[in-house]
Scaffold this motif. Sequence first.
Motif: not given
Length: 281
Positions: A208-236
């Motif tokens: 949200r800070a990057r969107a506000i300070e640059n006065q532009c849209y931000v599209l954030a596209v994430a990995q989101g869940g528990r992976h087979e290697n045990g890592r958990e990604t945040h998603g959102n």
Amino acid sequence: MNPLGTGVPGAPQNVPTLRIAALQMVSTPRVDENLAAAARLIGDAVAQGAELVALPEYFAIMGMSDGDKVKVREVDGRGPIQDFLAARAREYQIWLIGGSLPLWTDHPDKMLNSSLVYDPHGERVARYDKIHLFGFRQGGECYDESATIEAGRQPIAFTTPFGRVGLSICYDLRFPELYRALGVTDLLVLPAAFTETTGRAHWEILLRARAIENQCYVLAVAQGGRHENGRETHGNSMLIDPWGTILDRKLKGPGIVIGDLEHARLAEVRSSLPALKHRVM
């Protein structure tokens, strides 16, 4: 390649709205499986009217170890992952941002973590190599991207009929000077695989800070869940407008974030609070 732009600099912004989508995934160690999942999500997004679609960081592979990504790195310009992206962009006649994928570098044990952009003809129009490499140690969590990734050096933006789009990847989010180096952009796209620990603490605030300070849209596209290697990604994954308002989000699991980018909204924010014109550095 012009480090601060590709396509036609200063091209007219003759498309008043653009429907865009972020495709959240929970990628596996198997490239073919991930490409099939990405294809389904792309088709679903297009069915909802998306004209620009973005995939997450490492959409094609989240290996059991960091070295697994190095093993499937592709020579720039050819390979099954790049062929997939070009074909889907051409098939659906969309702008397609290929999250990130491993590209060849001369170092035998490293790769470039690169975001590739394809136009509606399936032609590649931009490539950004991740500049900032993540390092983190807390309790049992430890990450050191510099062990397997060679850092990029150039900020990259590209021009579409809608406007100027800036590229970045994951850890880049913490370095606002990168976005300033891009100049004025209408959209920032950030594919990511944020950890659950750091994402829970900082992801939304920084976006949200990057969107506000640059006065532009931000599209954030994430990995989101528990992976087979045990890592958990945040998603959102989320779409944020130039005032910092979240227009859509997907918390966990595979799915689509979708919404409209409007020039009228950009103009409204920039005219009511002309911070971009007030910059002195």
